[in-house]
Design an enzyme around this catalytic site. Structure first.
Site, PDB file in Angstrom:
ATOM      1  N   GLY A   3      69.574 -60.887  72.407  1.00 54.37           N
ATOM      2  CA  GLY A   3      70.753 -60.159  72.839  1.00 54.37           C
ATOM      3  C   GLY A   3      71.807 -60.116  71.752  1.00 54.37           C
ATOM      4  O   GLY A   3      72.207 -61.151  71.218  1.00 54.37           O
ATOM      5  N   GLY A   6      77.820 -58.228  74.039  1.00 54.91           N
ATOM      6  CA  GLY A   6      79.136 -58.859  74.117  1.00 54.91           C
ATOM      7  C   GLY A   6      79.115 -60.307  73.675  1.00 54.91           C
ATOM      8  O   GLY A   6      79.885 -60.726  72.811  1.00 54.91           O
ATOM      9  N   GLY A   8      76.425 -61.719  72.273  1.00 53.78           N
ATOM     10  CA  GLY A   8      75.628 -61.772  71.051  1.00 53.78           C
ATOM     11  C   GLY A   8      76.425 -61.581  69.779  1.00 53.78           C
ATOM     12  O   GLY A   8      76.200 -62.282  68.775  1.00 53.78           O
ATOM     13  N   ASP A  96      71.468 -59.603  79.749  1.00 58.71           N
ATOM     14  CA  ASP A  96      72.230 -58.974  80.823  1.00 58.71           C
ATOM     15  C   ASP A  96      71.390 -58.708  82.070  1.00 58.71           C
ATOM     16  O   ASP A  96      71.810 -57.980  82.943  1.00 58.71           O
ATOM     17  CB  ASP A  96      72.850 -57.658  80.335  1.00 58.71           C
ATOM     18  CG  ASP A  96      71.775 -56.636  79.967  1.00 58.71           C
ATOM     19  OD1 ASP A  96      70.584 -56.991  79.964  1.00 58.71           O
ATOM     20  OD2 ASP A  96      72.139 -55.486  79.672  1.00 58.71           O
ATOM     21  N   ALA A 100      64.530 -60.185  82.009  1.00 61.81           N
ATOM     22  CA  ALA A 100      64.382 -60.686  80.641  1.00 61.81           C
ATOM     23  C   ALA A 100      64.673 -62.178  80.562  1.00 61.81           C
ATOM     24  O   ALA A 100      64.018 -62.916  79.806  1.00 61.81           O
ATOM     25  CB  ALA A 100      65.308 -59.911  79.700  1.00 61.81           C
ATOM     26  N   ARG A 101      65.650 -62.645  81.323  1.00 61.63           N
ATOM     27  CA  ARG A 101      65.977 -64.072  81.323  1.00 61.63           C
ATOM     28  C   ARG A 101      64.781 -64.905  81.796  1.00 61.63           C
ATOM     29  O   ARG A 101      64.460 -65.943  81.225  1.00 61.63           O
ATOM     30  CB  ARG A 101      67.187 -64.326  82.233  1.00 61.63           C
ATOM     31  CG  ARG A 101      68.532 -63.988  81.598  1.00 61.63           C
ATOM     32  CD  ARG A 101      69.642 -64.319  82.588  1.00 61.63           C
ATOM     33  NE  ARG A 101      70.927 -64.427  81.925  1.00 61.63           N
ATOM     34  CZ  ARG A 101      71.916 -63.550  82.059  1.00 61.63           C
ATOM     35  NH1 ARG A 101      71.746 -62.497  82.818  1.00 61.63           N
ATOM     36  NH2 ARG A 101      73.059 -63.721  81.436  1.00 61.63           N
ATOM     37  N   CYS A 138      64.652 -75.781  84.596  1.00 60.72           N
ATOM     38  CA  CYS A 138      64.483 -74.522  83.881  1.00 60.72           C
ATOM     39  C   CYS A 138      65.346 -73.453  84.541  1.00 60.72           C
ATOM     40  O   CYS A 138      65.938 -73.685  85.615  1.00 60.72           O
ATOM     41  CB  CYS A 138      63.013 -74.102  83.849  1.00 60.72           C
ATOM     42  SG  CYS A 138      62.386 -73.347  85.369  1.00 60.72           S
ATOM     43  N   CYS A 153      69.482 -47.839 108.326  1.00 53.10           N
ATOM     44  CA  CYS A 153      70.216 -47.155 109.403  1.00 53.10           C
ATOM     45  C   CYS A 153      71.706 -47.074 109.092  1.00 53.10           C
ATOM     46  O   CYS A 153      72.377 -46.101 109.452  1.00 53.10           O
ATOM     47  CB  CYS A 153      69.986 -47.861 110.739  1.00 53.10           C
ATOM     48  SG  CYS A 153      70.527 -49.580 110.774  1.00 53.10           S
TER      49      CYS A 153
END
Length: 633
Positions: A3, A6, A8, A96, A100-101, A138, A153
């Site tokens: 990343g 922001g 990164g 983000d 990916a995390r 983890c 509905c």
């Protein structure tokens, strides 16, 4: 580093200035105009270029003698496998999204490389450190709730909030008009009266050859805002205790004269080099924070629909909503506001609507800088093998102590975690109705986050994907996808134990199949329930449940509401109510405020994840401070 957004940008700068000399960056994104207010390594001239590559070049200007290797790629690509991760001393996440995390978490576990997680939301943030296999939990030891959803509905028949109108306009109306053809949804319903029998099979949304665009637009307007509302009103029982909506037809709307545009449609910039035809510009509406009247919303709706069919006709049939598509945002905003007006719900500006439709939570540059600094501190501890001082640090403003940073010692691994502890899962499913495709798409990929899954029943291989498969194997597995579980070559029934594996992630888990005949279509729309990797909460043991704002059933003890995720690195942190009396931080001695270590040791903290991006921290008194209040940093 994974990343370069922001967090990164701040992280790369801080690593370089802290003496790190061999850094690798992976980021698949390109720079957008909206990034420039906080991602300080980028400039206007960089819009459209690779974030990882531009960030590298920017840092090398003031640290030319270090090695920075950029990868403009997806971290889930096969090149970034376990062997790739094994070459590093530490992995730092500035991501983000949940998918990916989870993927990076699994690769780091398989490679035995420490991982430092992070996230921010406005003035709040956290550094979740340190994920070390066997020593601390983890990233997936605490289950991540599903994205916020709403009962069908409510969306189609009884909206009570503006977000319901946005979901209707984006996921139903926009998708029906401009997305894949032949979509089935309740918008196309026709009356079953004999007088309308000739229209029962007609697709109202199909534009006939050479049908006038303006007439077509009014037909759609009258159908979704007029006829469908009339049809809903015909069920009187629905409105006994609800405010009745009012049908709105195009003939009821006063026409608005469009400004002269010299024969050309006006264009507005939507992200640097991307321009889109705009209904707003055509009508002379300039401020996205203005609140449009019903007439203006109706005019924007009709104009936007007209522009789609006249200027972007080739895209129709393949479009999906994109918050950076100006015309799409205008259309959804106008449609949502017209529907809101019908149901007596307050209208919203385009700016507000875009935030709701695009799931945007705005980022703050100073928070990113603080979090990046904390990440580097933890990285240095890892390199020094200073395991006793690893900390998970939360950045928040405590309302009484005015504390900004709150570190706690990392939690131990969850013995029930299916990722790092290989605990079997349980899947309740109707084995006689559900297909293997349902299991693969809704469970293995969506909930377990596997990219290249392999599914086995004993020694029988039921499903596999990969480039090295023979044609007959691909055909066999494709055929299996369309079979119900009980009719597979090796039948899957109640009591069956499936082995699911992702070779890329080096992850394997077992799923115990539990046959169940019926599911509640509203509360359990997937027709299956996956469980087993989290200890049951006290309220669940007692059978106590409650309903959250989105209609989903949760435990009575904890009601963490899943909120929106921002386009960058953000998570939303909200207060939750504790299940029992615990010691308050305000009761700690004043000396502890200057010693974060003692605060961490003396204070118990309960966490609940709310958005799939990161963990929420709850102070002992159940408070987190006001996220809207500015923090002095």
């Amino acid at each position: 580093m994974v990343g370069a957004g922001g967090i990164g940008c701040e992280l790369l700068k801080t690593l370089a200035l802290s003496g790190f000399k061999d850094i690798h960056i992976i980021d698949m994104d390109t720079i957008e105009v909206s990034n420039l207010n906080r991602q300080f390594l980028f400039r206007q001239s960089h819009v459209g270029q690779s974030k990882a590559k531009v960030a590298r070049d920017a840092v090398l200007k003031f640290r030319p003698h270090i090695s920075i290797t950029p990868y403009h790629a997806n971290v889930k690509d096969p090149d970034f496998n376990v062997d790739f991760f094994k070459q590093f001393n530490v992995v730092l996440n500035g991501l983000d999204n949940l998918d990916a995390r989870r993927h990076v978490n699994r690769l780091c576990l398989a490679a035995g490389v420490p991982l430092v997680e992070s996230g921010t939301t406005g003035f709040l943030g956290q550094v979740v450190t340190v994920h070390v296999k066997g020593k601390s939990e983890c990233y997936e030891c605490q289950p991540k709730p599903a994205p916020k959803t709403y009962p069908v509905c409510t969306i189609t028949s009884t909206p009570s909030k503006f977000v319901h109108c946005i979901v209707w306009a984006k996921d139903l109306l926009f998708a029906k008009l401009f997305g894949a053809k032949n979509q089935e949804n309740d918008l196309n319903v026709r009356s079953s009266d004999a007088s309308s029998s000739s229209q029962q099979t007609e697709d109202v949304f199909e534009r006939k050859n050479n049908e006038d665009i303006e007439l077509y637009g009014k037909k759609i307007f009258d159908h979704v805002f007029g006829y469908n509302i009339e049809l809903a009103l015909s069920n009187e029982d629905t409105w006994k205790n609800r405010h009745k909506p009012r049908p709105i037809y195009s003939k009821d709307i006063s026409p608005i004269e469009l400004p002269h545009q010299n024969g050309n449609q006006a264009k507005i910039s939507v992200g640097g080099d991307i321009s889109s035809v705009s209904a707003m510009a055509s009508m002379g509406l300039k401020n996205p924070q203005d609140l449009w009247s019903l007439n203006e919303n109706s005019a924007v709706f009709l104009e936007a629909l007209k522009l789609f069919f006249s200027k972007r006709e080739k895209e129709i049939g393949n479009l999906s909503f994109d918050k950076d598509d100006q015309l799409a945002v205008e259309f959804v905003t106008a449609a949502a506001n017209i529907r809101a007006s019908s149901f007596g719900i307050p209208l919203h500006s385009l700016f507000e609507s875009k935030g709701i439709a695009g799931n945007i939570i705005h980022a703050v540059a100073t928070t990113n800088a603080i979090i990046a600094g904390l990440i580097v501190i933890e990285a240095i501890k890892i390199l020094q093998s200073d395991t006793k001082n690893y900390r998970m640090t939360y950045c928040l403003e405590h309302p009484s102590r005015k504390m900004l940073l709150m570190p706690v010692e990392p939690f131990e691994p969850n013995k029930s975690c299916y990722v790092c502890s290989e605990t079997p899962l349980t899947l309740e499913i109707n084995a006689h109705r559900s297909k293997l495709r349902d299991l693969v798409d809704k469970i293995v990929k969506a909930k377990l986050g596997m990219n290249l899954p392999l599914i086995m029943h004993g020694s029988a291989l039921l499903y596999e994907v990969g480039d090295d498969l023979e044609e007959d194997e691909v055909a066999n597995y494709a055929a299996n996808l369309e079979k119900v579980l009980s009719e597979l070559p090796s039948p899957v029934m109640g009591g069956t134990i499936l082995t699911v594996e992702d070779l890329q992630q080096e992850l394997k888990c077992s799923i115990n199949i539990k046959h169940r005949e019926e599911f509640d279509e509203e509360k359990e729309p997937d027709g299956m329930i996956l469980s087993g990797w989290t200890p049951a909460l006290a309220a669940e043991k007692n059978g106590s449940t409650s309903t959250t704002e989105n209609g989903a059933s949760t435990s009575g003890v904890s009601q963490a509401t899943s909120l929106m995720t921002e386009e960058d690195d953000d998570l939303q942190i909200i207060p939750t109510q504790p299940g029992g009396k615990k010691r308050k931080i305000s009761d700690l001695s004043s000396a502890a405020t200057s010693d974060f270590s003692s605060v961490a040791k003396d204070t118990k903290i309960q966490r609940k994840d709310v958005d799939g991006n990161n963990d929420v921290v709850m102070l002992d008194d159940g408070s987190l401070g006001n996220s809207k209040k500015k923090i002095e940093t």
